[in-house]
Every structure is written in structure tokens, then in C-alpha cells.
Motif scaffolding. Structure first.
Motif, PDB file in Angstrom:
ATOM      1  N   ALA A   7       0.840  -1.201   0.000  1.00  0.00           N
ATOM      2  CA  ALA A   7       0.000   0.000   0.000  1.00  0.00           C
ATOM      3  C   ALA A   7       0.872   1.246   0.000  1.00  0.00           C
ATOM      4  CB  ALA A   7      -0.909   0.006   1.226  1.00  0.00           C
ATOM      5  N   LEU A   8       0.235   2.347  -0.341  1.00  0.00           N
ATOM      6  CA  LEU A   8       0.875   3.653  -0.283  1.00  0.00           C
ATOM      7  C   LEU A   8       0.008   4.546   0.593  1.00  0.00           C
ATOM      8  CD1 LEU A   8       3.063   5.615  -1.396  1.00  0.00           C
ATOM      9  CD2 LEU A   8       1.394   6.229  -3.137  1.00  0.00           C
ATOM     10  N   ILE A   9       0.614   5.089   1.630  1.00  0.00           N
ATOM     11  CA  ILE A   9      -0.089   6.033   2.504  1.00  0.00           C
ATOM     12  C   ILE A   9       0.388   7.433   2.134  1.00  0.00           C
ATOM     13  CG2 ILE A   9      -0.558   6.774   4.867  1.00  0.00           C
ATOM     14  CD1 ILE A   9       0.183   3.921   5.781  1.00  0.00           C
ATOM     15  N   GLY A  10      -0.535   8.260   1.677  1.00  0.00           N
ATOM     16  CA  GLY A  10      -0.239   9.657   1.385  1.00  0.00           C
ATOM     17  C   GLY A  10      -0.577  10.492   2.605  1.00  0.00           C
ATOM     18  N   ILE A  11       0.342  11.343   2.998  1.00  0.00           N
ATOM     19  CA  ILE A  11       0.178  12.142   4.216  1.00  0.00           C
ATOM     20  C   ILE A  11       0.393  13.618   3.877  1.00  0.00           C
ATOM     21  CG2 ILE A  11       0.986  12.502   6.584  1.00  0.00           C
ATOM     22  CD1 ILE A  11       2.364   9.674   6.282  1.00  0.00           C
ATOM     23  N   ILE A  12      -0.547  14.454   4.283  1.00  0.00           N
ATOM     24  CA  ILE A  12      -0.395  15.911   4.174  1.00  0.00           C
ATOM     25  C   ILE A  12      -0.262  16.449   5.597  1.00  0.00           C
ATOM     26  CG2 ILE A  12      -1.438  18.098   3.466  1.00  0.00           C
ATOM     27  CD1 ILE A  12      -0.824  16.393   1.066  1.00  0.00           C
ATOM     28  N   VAL A  13       0.818  17.170   5.842  1.00  0.00           N
ATOM     29  CA  VAL A  13       1.083  17.709   7.172  1.00  0.00           C
ATOM     30  C   VAL A  13       0.944  19.230   7.116  1.00  0.00           C
ATOM     31  CG1 VAL A  13       2.728  17.835   9.077  1.00  0.00           C
ATOM     32  CG2 VAL A  13       2.740  15.841   7.553  1.00  0.00           C
ATOM     33  N   GLU A  14      -0.075  19.736   7.804  1.00  0.00           N
ATOM     34  CA  GLU A  14      -0.313  21.181   7.846  1.00  0.00           C
ATOM     35  C   GLU A  14       0.026  21.783   9.206  1.00  0.00           C
ATOM     36  OE1 GLU A  14      -3.789  22.379   5.135  1.00  0.00           O
ATOM     37  OE2 GLU A  14      -4.385  20.420   5.974  1.00  0.00           O
ATOM     38  N   ASN A  15       0.384  20.932  10.158  1.00  0.00           N
ATOM     39  CA  ASN A  15       0.755  21.396  11.493  1.00  0.00           C
ATOM     40  C   ASN A  15       2.151  20.866  11.807  1.00  0.00           C
ATOM     41  OD1 ASN A  15       1.088  22.009  14.174  1.00  0.00           O
ATOM     42  ND2 ASN A  15      -0.763  20.990  14.888  1.00  0.00           N
ATOM     43  N   GLY A  35       9.659   2.127   2.015  1.00  0.00           N
ATOM     44  CA  GLY A  35      10.357   3.390   1.794  1.00  0.00           C
ATOM     45  C   GLY A  35       9.444   4.560   2.039  1.00  0.00           C
ATOM     46  N   ARG A  36      10.036   5.725   2.160  1.00  0.00           N
ATOM     47  CA  ARG A  36       9.253   6.938   2.376  1.00  0.00           C
ATOM     48  C   ARG A  36       9.936   8.110   1.700  1.00  0.00           C
ATOM     49  NH1 ARG A  36      10.160   8.743   8.698  1.00  0.00           N
ATOM     50  NH2 ARG A  36       9.668  10.795   7.931  1.00  0.00           N
ATOM     51  N   MET A  37       9.123   9.081   1.339  1.00  0.00           N
ATOM     52  CA  MET A  37       9.644  10.289   0.708  1.00  0.00           C
ATOM     53  C   MET A  37       8.868  11.475   1.255  1.00  0.00           C
ATOM     54  SD  MET A  37       9.743  11.429  -3.316  1.00  0.00           S
ATOM     55  CE  MET A  37       7.981  11.318  -3.480  1.00  0.00           C
ATOM     56  N   ILE A  48       4.378  17.095   2.282  1.00  0.00           N
ATOM     57  CA  ILE A  48       3.723  15.938   1.673  1.00  0.00           C
ATOM     58  C   ILE A  48       4.650  14.752   1.885  1.00  0.00           C
ATOM     59  CG2 ILE A  48       2.834  14.949  -0.467  1.00  0.00           C
ATOM     60  CD1 ILE A  48       2.914  18.093  -1.387  1.00  0.00           C
ATOM     61  N   ILE A  49       4.123  13.689   2.470  1.00  0.00           N
ATOM     62  CA  ILE A  49       4.919  12.493   2.736  1.00  0.00           C
ATOM     63  C   ILE A  49       4.212  11.306   2.092  1.00  0.00           C
ATOM     64  CG2 ILE A  49       5.897  10.975   4.513  1.00  0.00           C
ATOM     65  CD1 ILE A  49       5.622  13.375   6.468  1.00  0.00           C
ATOM     66  N   SER A  50       4.980  10.481   1.406  1.00  0.00           N
ATOM     67  CA  SER A  50       4.419   9.229   0.893  1.00  0.00           C
ATOM     68  C   SER A  50       5.179   8.081   1.543  1.00  0.00           C
ATOM     69  CB  SER A  50       4.505   9.155  -0.631  1.00  0.00           C
ATOM     70  OG  SER A  50       5.826   9.300  -1.063  1.00  0.00           O
ATOM     71  N   VAL A  51       4.432   7.082   1.983  1.00  0.00           N
ATOM     72  CA  VAL A  51       5.013   5.930   2.661  1.00  0.00           C
ATOM     73  C   VAL A  51       4.552   4.663   1.948  1.00  0.00           C
ATOM     74  CG1 VAL A  51       5.137   4.638   4.836  1.00  0.00           C
ATOM     75  CG2 VAL A  51       5.006   7.134   4.884  1.00  0.00           C
ATOM     76  N   ALA A  52       5.506   3.915   1.412  1.00  0.00           N
ATOM     77  CA  ALA A  52       5.212   2.606   0.814  1.00  0.00           C
ATOM     78  C   ALA A  52       5.367   1.570   1.917  1.00  0.00           C
ATOM     79  CB  ALA A  52       6.178   2.316  -0.335  1.00  0.00           C
ATOM     80  N   ILE A  53       4.376   0.689   2.037  1.00  0.00           N
ATOM     81  CA  ILE A  53       4.350  -0.258   3.147  1.00  0.00           C
ATOM     82  C   ILE A  53       3.890  -1.636   2.679  1.00  0.00           C
ATOM     83  CG2 ILE A  53       2.029   0.513   3.820  1.00  0.00           C
ATOM     84  CD1 ILE A  53       2.890   0.075   6.766  1.00  0.00           C
ATOM     85  N   GLU A  54       4.440  -2.664   3.287  1.00  0.00           N
ATOM     86  CA  GLU A  54       4.047  -4.058   3.044  1.00  0.00           C
ATOM     87  C   GLU A  54       3.685  -4.649   4.399  1.00  0.00           C
ATOM     88  OE1 GLU A  54       3.448  -7.629   0.981  1.00  0.00           O
ATOM     89  OE2 GLU A  54       4.138  -5.782   0.040  1.00  0.00           O
TER      90      GLU A  54
END
Length: 82
Positions: A7-15, A35-37, A48-54
Motif C-alpha cells: 500500500a501507499l499512505i499519502g500524508i499531508i502535514v499542515e501542522n 520506503g518513504r519520501m 507531503i509524505i508518501s510511505v510505501a508499506i508491506e
């Protein structure tokens, strides 16, 4: 791969104050993370953070939910079809 999903978790951090808690959660799930970016967006004062996870679906949902519950953090998760 058993009962795991990719899966890919997309994260938006505004704080910015939530960044430490995000990093602690990602550290807790580090064995499942492929991995993460992270990409800063200074003009909008967010990241903006993307996290690839298994992992199994429950673990992926738990991480996404914990991240999304943080102040000023939004998440969206997409799963592979396999």
C-alpha cells in the motif's frame, strides 16, 4: 507474501508540531515500511509524505488511522490489487 498487502499512505502535514509524532509512528512501523519520501511545500506551509508499506491490512489501516488522528494531518491509503 502471505496475508500482506502493498500500500501507499499519502500524508499531508499542515501542522509542523505533529512532525515528531509522525516520525515516532513511522519508527514504530519501520519493519513494515518499504520506503518513504517527504517533500516540503514552503509556499503553502505544509509537507507531503508518501510511505510505501508491506503489511497486513489491519496494520496498514492502524498506521493510517493513527497518523490521520494527529492535529493538522490528513491521510489517504491506496492498496495494490495483488
Amino acid at each position: 507474501m502471505g496475508d500482506t498487502r502493498t500500500a501507499l499512505i499519502g500524508i499531508i502535514v499542515e501542522n509542523e508540531e505533529s512532525v515528531e509524532a509522525i516520525n515516532m509512528l513511522l519508527h514504530d512501523y519501520r519493519k513494515m515500511i518499504i520506503g518513504r519520501m517527504g517533500v516540503p511545500h514552503p509556499a503553502r506551509e505544509l509537507a507531503i509524505i508518501s510511505v510505501a508499506i508491506e503489511a497486513d491490512q489491519n496494520s496498514i489501516s492502524a498506521l493510517s488511522g493513527k497518523l490521520g488522528a494527529l492535529e493538522g494531518v490528513s491521510t489517504k491509503t491506496i492498496y495494490s490489487k495483488k
